[in-house]
Design a protein around this motif. Structure first.
Motif, PDB file in Angstrom:
ATOM      1  N   LEU A  18       0.860  -1.175   0.000  1.00 33.16           N
ATOM      2  CA  LEU A  18       0.000   0.000   0.000  1.00 33.16           C
ATOM      3  C   LEU A  18       0.900   1.230   0.000  1.00 33.16           C
ATOM      4  CD1 LEU A  18      -2.820  -0.707   2.646  1.00 33.16           C
ATOM      5  CD2 LEU A  18      -3.135  -0.418   0.171  1.00 33.16           C
ATOM      6  N   ARG A  19       0.366   2.319  -0.511  1.00 32.85           N
ATOM      7  CA  ARG A  19       1.102   3.575  -0.493  1.00 32.85           C
ATOM      8  C   ARG A  19       0.232   4.626   0.161  1.00 32.85           C
ATOM      9  NH1 ARG A  19       5.606   5.108  -3.402  1.00 32.85           N
ATOM     10  NH2 ARG A  19       5.982   7.353  -3.593  1.00 32.85           N
ATOM     11  N   LEU A  20       0.733   5.208   1.229  1.00 38.82           N
ATOM     12  CA  LEU A  20       0.034   6.291   1.911  1.00 38.82           C
ATOM     13  C   LEU A  20       0.619   7.622   1.460  1.00 38.82           C
ATOM     14  CD1 LEU A  20      -0.099   4.953   5.584  1.00 38.82           C
ATOM     15  CD2 LEU A  20      -1.665   4.507   3.698  1.00 38.82           C
ATOM     16  N   SER A  21      -0.246   8.619   1.351  1.00 38.75           N
ATOM     17  CA  SER A  21       0.195   9.954   0.986  1.00 38.75           C
ATOM     18  C   SER A  21      -0.290  10.957   2.022  1.00 38.75           C
ATOM     19  CB  SER A  21      -0.329  10.333  -0.393  1.00 38.75           C
ATOM     20  OG  SER A  21       0.234   9.512  -1.389  1.00 38.75           O
ATOM     21  N   CYS A  22       0.478  12.022   2.170  1.00 40.07           N
ATOM     22  CA  CYS A  22       0.113  13.090   3.101  1.00 40.07           C
ATOM     23  C   CYS A  22       0.370  14.412   2.404  1.00 40.07           C
ATOM     24  CB  CYS A  22       0.939  12.982   4.374  1.00 40.07           C
ATOM     25  SG  CYS A  22       0.612  14.278   5.591  1.00 40.07           S
ATOM     26  N   ALA A  23      -0.668  15.217   2.290  1.00 43.32           N
ATOM     27  CA  ALA A  23      -0.553  16.525   1.662  1.00 43.32           C
ATOM     28  C   ALA A  23      -0.595  17.594   2.748  1.00 43.32           C
ATOM     29  CB  ALA A  23      -1.680  16.728   0.665  1.00 43.32           C
ATOM     30  N   ALA A  24       0.358  18.497   2.695  1.00 38.01           N
ATOM     31  CA  ALA A  24       0.450  19.564   3.690  1.00 38.01           C
ATOM     32  C   ALA A  24       0.037  20.895   3.081  1.00 38.01           C
ATOM     33  CB  ALA A  24       1.870  19.656   4.223  1.00 38.01           C
ATOM     34  N   SER A  25      -0.788  21.608   3.795  1.00 40.76           N
ATOM     35  CA  SER A  25      -1.168  22.947   3.352  1.00 40.76           C
ATOM     36  C   SER A  25      -0.195  23.953   3.949  1.00 40.76           C
ATOM     37  CB  SER A  25      -2.589  23.281   3.783  1.00 40.76           C
ATOM     38  OG  SER A  25      -2.660  23.341   5.192  1.00 40.76           O
ATOM     39  N   GLY A  26      -0.059  25.083   3.299  1.00 40.78           N
ATOM     40  CA  GLY A  26       0.826  26.115   3.816  1.00 40.78           C
ATOM     41  C   GLY A  26       2.276  25.845   3.493  1.00 40.78           C
ATOM     42  N   ARG A  27       3.138  26.751   3.918  1.00 42.30           N
ATOM     43  CA  ARG A  27       4.559  26.651   3.632  1.00 42.30           C
ATOM     44  C   ARG A  27       5.219  25.859   4.747  1.00 42.30           C
ATOM     45  NH1 ARG A  27       6.602  30.294   0.004  1.00 42.30           N
ATOM     46  NH2 ARG A  27       8.481  29.034   0.172  1.00 42.30           N
ATOM     47  N   ILE A  28       5.158  24.542   4.607  1.00 44.42           N
ATOM     48  CA  ILE A  28       5.622  23.678   5.674  1.00 44.42           C
ATOM     49  C   ILE A  28       7.109  23.866   5.954  1.00 44.42           C
ATOM     50  CG2 ILE A  28       6.116  21.714   4.187  1.00 44.42           C
ATOM     51  CD1 ILE A  28       4.945  19.963   6.458  1.00 44.42           C
ATOM     52  N   ASN A  33      10.344  21.122  10.596  1.00 47.94           N
ATOM     53  CA  ASN A  33      11.649  20.583  10.218  1.00 47.94           C
ATOM     54  C   ASN A  33      11.571  19.185   9.630  1.00 47.94           C
ATOM     55  OD1 ASN A  33      12.182  22.243  13.042  1.00 47.94           O
ATOM     56  ND2 ASN A  33      13.595  22.713  11.395  1.00 47.94           N
ATOM     57  N   ALA A  34      10.537  18.457  10.015  1.00 52.06           N
ATOM     58  CA  ALA A  34      10.449  17.073   9.569  1.00 52.06           C
ATOM     59  C   ALA A  34       8.991  16.639   9.523  1.00 52.06           C
ATOM     60  CB  ALA A  34      11.225  16.157  10.518  1.00 52.06           C
ATOM     61  N   ILE A  52      11.121  11.830   7.907  1.00 51.79           N
ATOM     62  CA  ILE A  52      12.025  12.373   6.905  1.00 51.79           C
ATOM     63  C   ILE A  52      12.232  13.855   7.187  1.00 51.79           C
ATOM     64  CG2 ILE A  52      10.139  12.809   5.253  1.00 51.79           C
ATOM     65  CD1 ILE A  52      12.170  12.011   3.034  1.00 51.79           C
ATOM     66  N   SER A  53      13.480  14.304   7.162  1.00 50.90           N
ATOM     67  CA  SER A  53      13.734  15.723   7.367  1.00 50.90           C
ATOM     68  C   SER A  53      13.346  16.472   6.103  1.00 50.90           C
ATOM     69  CB  SER A  53      15.208  15.962   7.715  1.00 50.90           C
ATOM     70  OG  SER A  53      16.047  15.589   6.630  1.00 50.90           O
ATOM     71  N   TRP A  54      12.689  17.615   6.302  1.00 51.76           N
ATOM     72  CA  TRP A  54      12.073  18.276   5.158  1.00 51.76           C
ATOM     73  C   TRP A  54      13.106  18.827   4.173  1.00 51.76           C
ATOM     74  CZ3 TRP A  54       7.678  17.324   3.349  1.00 51.76           C
ATOM     75  CH2 TRP A  54       7.079  18.164   2.412  1.00 51.76           C
ATOM     76  N   GLN A  55      14.173  19.443   4.693  1.00 48.91           N
ATOM     77  CA  GLN A  55      15.152  20.070   3.813  1.00 48.91           C
ATOM     78  C   GLN A  55      16.094  19.035   3.190  1.00 48.91           C
ATOM     79  OE1 GLN A  55      15.445  23.201   2.914  1.00 48.91           O
ATOM     80  NE2 GLN A  55      14.129  24.323   4.322  1.00 48.91           N
ATOM     81  N   TYR A  95      -2.902   4.874  10.652  1.00 52.88           N
ATOM     82  CA  TYR A  95      -1.648   5.571  10.379  1.00 52.88           C
ATOM     83  C   TYR A  95      -1.896   7.072  10.348  1.00 52.88           C
ATOM     84  CZ  TYR A  95       0.784   1.238   9.393  1.00 52.88           C
ATOM     85  OH  TYR A  95       1.370  -0.002   9.508  1.00 52.88           O
ATOM     86  N   TYR A  96      -1.067   7.796  11.078  1.00 52.94           N
ATOM     87  CA  TYR A  96      -1.197   9.238  11.196  1.00 52.94           C
ATOM     88  C   TYR A  96       0.021   9.934  10.604  1.00 52.94           C
ATOM     89  CZ  TYR A  96      -4.847   8.198  14.617  1.00 52.94           C
ATOM     90  OH  TYR A  96      -5.983   7.736  15.240  1.00 52.94           O
ATOM     91  N   CYS A  97      -0.239  10.866   9.733  1.00 52.80           N
ATOM     92  CA  CYS A  97       0.793  11.765   9.236  1.00 52.80           C
ATOM     93  C   CYS A  97       1.022  12.853  10.286  1.00 52.80           C
ATOM     94  CB  CYS A  97       0.306  12.358   7.923  1.00 52.80           C
ATOM     95  SG  CYS A  97       1.316  13.684   7.257  1.00 52.80           S
ATOM     96  N   ALA A  98       2.256  13.305  10.425  1.00 54.27           N
ATOM     97  CA  ALA A  98       2.559  14.333  11.419  1.00 54.27           C
ATOM     98  C   ALA A  98       3.702  15.199  10.946  1.00 54.27           C
ATOM     99  CB  ALA A  98       2.913  13.691  12.762  1.00 54.27           C
ATOM    100  N   ALA A  99       3.700  16.439  11.423  1.00 57.41           N
ATOM    101  CA  ALA A  99       4.781  17.380  11.134  1.00 57.41           C
ATOM    102  C   ALA A  99       5.366  17.851  12.453  1.00 57.41           C
ATOM    103  CB  ALA A  99       4.261  18.570  10.340  1.00 57.41           C
ATOM    104  N   SER A 100       6.668  17.988  12.498  1.00 56.51           N
ATOM    105  CA  SER A 100       7.337  18.384  13.741  1.00 56.51           C
ATOM    106  C   SER A 100       8.136  19.660  13.553  1.00 56.51           C
ATOM    107  CB  SER A 100       8.276  17.266  14.209  1.00 56.51           C
ATOM    108  OG  SER A 100       9.399  17.168  13.356  1.00 56.51           O
ATOM    109  N   ARG A 101       8.351  20.327  14.687  1.00 57.63           N
ATOM    110  CA  ARG A 101       9.284  21.457  14.707  1.00 57.63           C
ATOM    111  C   ARG A 101      10.474  20.979  15.509  1.00 57.63           C
ATOM    112  NH1 ARG A 101       6.159  25.840  16.270  1.00 57.63           N
ATOM    113  NH2 ARG A 101       5.817  26.322  14.074  1.00 57.63           N
TER     114      ARG A 101
END
Length: 122
Positions: A18-28, A33-34, A52-55, A95-101
């Motif tokens: 399976l392939r999961l996708s996560c779309a982020a709104s705004g300038r993530i 950072n990740a 995964i680290s964003w940069q 499964y939860y997508c998440a963004a961290s600082r």
């Protein structure tokens, strides 16, 4: 505030993919950072899956999924994917997508997705 929307969950037989996708709104890239994935099975605590680290695109994985799951991100499109191969019944979870600082961990999460169900039948 970053908003995250997951897609791609479903039912699959053991050994499938399976392939999961996560779309982020705004300038993530300005606020996070990740990005990564947690999962929570019935009756269990939420656990780290991959990040995964964003940069730089550096990746990390839980031992239980290493070699089977691959995390990737599209910097230009603000999207992140989790390719899950050789799935096992024990991978069944929401499964939860998440963004961290900062470094990706439960303590640094600034935004969560709504979750998507993955069910692996034996």
């Amino acid at each position: 505030q970053v908003q995250l929307v997951e897609s791609g969950g479903g039912l699959v037989q053991a050994g499938g993919s399976l392939r999961l996708s996560c779309a982020a709104s705004g300038r993530i890239s300005f606020s996070s950072n990740a990005m990564g994935w947690f999962r929570q099975a019935p009756g269990k605590e939420r656990e780290f899956v991959a990040a995964i680290s964003w940069q730089a695109g550096r990746t990390s994985y839980a031992e239980s999924v290493k070699g089977r799951f691959t995390i990737s991100r599209d910097y230009a499109k603000n999207t992140m994917d989790l390719q899950m191969d050789s799935l096992k019944p024990e991978d069944t979870a929401v499964y939860y997508c998440a963004a961290s600082r900062g470094p990706f961990s439960a303590e640094t999460i600034i935004s969560w997705g709504q979750g998507t169900q993955v069910t692996v039948s034996s």
